[in-house]
Design a protein around this motif. Structure first.
Motif, PDB file in Angstrom:
ATOM      1  N   UNK A 372       0.829  -1.207   0.000  1.00  0.00           N
ATOM      2  CA  UNK A 372       0.000   0.000   0.000  1.00  0.00           C
ATOM      3  C   UNK A 372       0.863   1.256   0.000  1.00  0.00           C
ATOM      4  N   UNK A 373       1.899   1.260   0.838  1.00  0.00           N
ATOM      5  CA  UNK A 373       2.738   2.455   0.932  1.00  0.00           C
ATOM      6  C   UNK A 373       3.671   2.609  -0.260  1.00  0.00           C
ATOM      7  N   UNK A 374       4.126   1.499  -0.841  1.00  0.00           N
ATOM      8  CA  UNK A 374       4.914   1.610  -2.071  1.00  0.00           C
ATOM      9  C   UNK A 374       4.048   2.168  -3.203  1.00  0.00           C
ATOM     10  N   UNK A 375       2.810   1.721  -3.247  1.00  0.00           N
ATOM     11  CA  UNK A 375       1.870   2.213  -4.265  1.00  0.00           C
ATOM     12  C   UNK A 375       1.612   3.706  -4.071  1.00  0.00           C
ATOM     13  N   UNK A 376       1.418   4.125  -2.798  1.00  0.00           N
ATOM     14  CA  UNK A 376       1.173   5.545  -2.517  1.00  0.00           C
ATOM     15  C   UNK A 376       2.374   6.414  -2.888  1.00  0.00           C
ATOM     16  N   UNK A 377       3.573   5.825  -2.830  1.00  0.00           N
ATOM     17  CA  UNK A 377       4.772   6.567  -3.219  1.00  0.00           C
ATOM     18  C   UNK A 377       4.885   6.713  -4.735  1.00  0.00           C
ATOM     19  N   UNK A 378       4.098   5.915  -5.460  1.00  0.00           N
ATOM     20  CA  UNK A 378       4.091   6.012  -6.920  1.00  0.00           C
ATOM     21  C   UNK A 378       5.187   5.227  -7.607  1.00  0.00           C
ATOM     22  N   UNK A 379       5.700   4.159  -6.961  1.00  0.00           N
ATOM     23  CA  UNK A 379       6.767   3.374  -7.590  1.00  0.00           C
ATOM     24  C   UNK A 379       6.187   2.515  -8.725  1.00  0.00           C
ATOM     25  N   UNK A 380       7.045   2.109  -9.636  1.00  0.00           N
ATOM     26  CA  UNK A 380       6.646   1.272 -10.769  1.00  0.00           C
ATOM     27  C   UNK A 380       6.618  -0.190 -10.333  1.00  0.00           C
ATOM     28  N   UNK A 381       5.449  -0.810 -10.422  1.00  0.00           N
ATOM     29  CA  UNK A 381       5.292  -2.187  -9.960  1.00  0.00           C
ATOM     30  C   UNK A 381       6.160  -3.153 -10.756  1.00  0.00           C
ATOM     31  N   UNK A 382       6.439  -2.834 -12.003  1.00  0.00           N
ATOM     32  CA  UNK A 382       7.203  -3.745 -12.852  1.00  0.00           C
ATOM     33  C   UNK A 382       8.704  -3.682 -12.589  1.00  0.00           C
TER      34      UNK A 382
END
Length: 424
Positions: A372-382
């Motif tokens: 959740x927090x990595x997503x909120x930081x806007x990192x690239x999932x790939x």
């Protein structure tokens, strides 16, 4: 209860994860809105999908001042409202425009109306209705000040609120004689201030222009400073509310239970709350809940003049039934917890499989909070190596759970369903 996910370590992990998420989203809002998680998620008492996420979105370009507070030091860009609570129910107020900002926030401007004397009055109804029916999400009927929304499997209750500077109210709260919390915690709660949310008193002639005073960030701090026994008392009383009383129209809410626990904590020496006294305090909590239901009176912990039971839709038959049920639970003593499905299942389960599953459930939730927090930081999932590692570990856990389920005769094969079930 620790095995079920109410232990101090997982609670603290949840609390820190949602604080971090709020910081990330507030930074992305660039000073327009502050994000604050409230309710059970901020208290660390529910897993990722177990209940709604309660969010407070606070507009930063507006400040509301208590009557008598000097406004000369407020930046010129901020819109200033003055609270008028003399003819409002305790804990509520109306907001009169004192000075528009440069520029004034559009949602605030659209919610202004005339008070009949040529002054700008901020309508709570007009304010909240601007946040309904927005594109890109499934929205539900307004619930008090909140606008409930669904994002895939996530449910969120959002309240759009305004800052409220009310030193006299907080000073009166801080000056009360108490056993708890400590002086340092009291100072922290006072420093966090207050908010006003767009909801009036049901049935009031001024309901559409009234605002409710709330202290969400301070209440988060108070709950997070309860000791382990007090937290578990809170959890058990919430289970009684949800699984035993089963209110259909919010006659009794988790907020009701929270206030009972806060009053009990304030009025009794902290040393009396230990693991051997949990059932004693459960009896005390049930008695306080019984009294609140019977008398339809429960003072709000922050503003005792506000009765939390005043507008509850509790009819005579329902009240009598609930009182009889609570009386039975008080007579049963410790055996009363067998009425709570989650506790009963844990007691009758074999310890080894329960601990095995609980460990993987908690690890899976920890991975989800990091995601959740990595997503909120806007990192690239790939490309993000941390996301890739946690997704691999999450898949390993789900495959392990599915294999054990198949070995024990289950036909469940969908990893997505297993994942969601573990997060509830």
């Amino acid at each position: 209860m620790n095995v079920l996910g109410y232990g101090p370590h997982i609670r603290q992990a949840r609390i820190e994860a949602y604080k971090a998420s709020d910081r990330h989203n507030t930074a992305k809002a660039r000073g327009i809105v502050t994000y604050i998680t409230t309710g059970s998620k901020a208290e660390g008492l529910t897993s990722y999908l177990e209940s709604d996420v309660d969010k407070l979105f606070v507009t930063e370009s507006v400040i509301c001042l208590e009557d008598g507070v000097d406004s000369s030091s407020v930046p010129v860009k901020k819109t200033i409202f003055r609270s008028c609570s003399r003819i409002s129910y305790s804990g509520h107020c109306r907001l009169l425009l004192e000075k528009p900002g440069t520029p004034i926030c559009r949602t605030v401007y659209n919610a202004l109306c005339d008070d009949g004397f040529g002054r700008g009055l901020l309508s709570s109804d007009l304010f909240v209705h601007q946040f309904l029916r927005r594109e890109g999400r499934v929205q539900h009927e307004r619930a008090g000040p909140s606008t409930p929304e669904t994002f895939g499997v996530l449910e969120r209750d959002t309240v759009h609120a305004l800052h409220f500077y009310c030193p006299s109210i907080l000073t009166r709260w801080a000056a009360r004689h108490r056993y708890w919390p400590s002086a340092d915690v009291v100072r922290e709660v006072v420093s966090l201030g207050a908010f006003v949310s767009p909801v009036g008193v049901k049935g009031s002639d001024y309901e559409h222009v009234e605002w409710r005073m709330c202290f969400n960030t301070g209440e988060n701090v108070l709950i997070n400073n309860l000791n382990d026994t007090q937290v578990k008392l809170y959890v058990l009383l919430k289970m009684v509310k949800k699984d035993v009383l089963q209110p259909q129209k919010k006659e009794v809410t988790s907020f009701t239970v929270k206030n009972i626990v806060l009053w009990i904590a304030e009025n009794n020496p902290h040393s009396l709350f230990h693991e051997r006294s949990l059932f004693h305090w459960l009896h005390e909590g049930l008695y306080a809940l019984r009294v609140a239901i019977d008398t339809k009176e429960l003072p709000y912990y922050m503003i005792p003049g506000r009765n939390l039971m005043a507008a509850c839709a509790l009819d005579h038959e329902q009240k009598r039934s609930w009182i009889a049920t609570i009386d039975e639970m008080m007579t049963e003593g410790p055996r009363s917890i067998l009425r709570l499905p989650k506790i009963r299942q844990a007691i009758i389960a074999h310890p080894e499989p329960l601990r095995w599953y609980s460990g993987r459930k908690i690890e899976n939730e920890m991975l989800m909070l990091i995601y959740m927090n990595r997503f909120d930081l806007g990192v690239d999932e790939d490309t993000d190596v941390i996301l890739q590692a946690l997704l691999r570990r999450q898949l390993e856990i789900l495959l392990e759970i599915r294999m054990r389920m198949i070995m024990e005769g289950s036909r469940v094969n969908d990893l997505w369903s297993i994942r969601n079930s573990m997060l509830m």
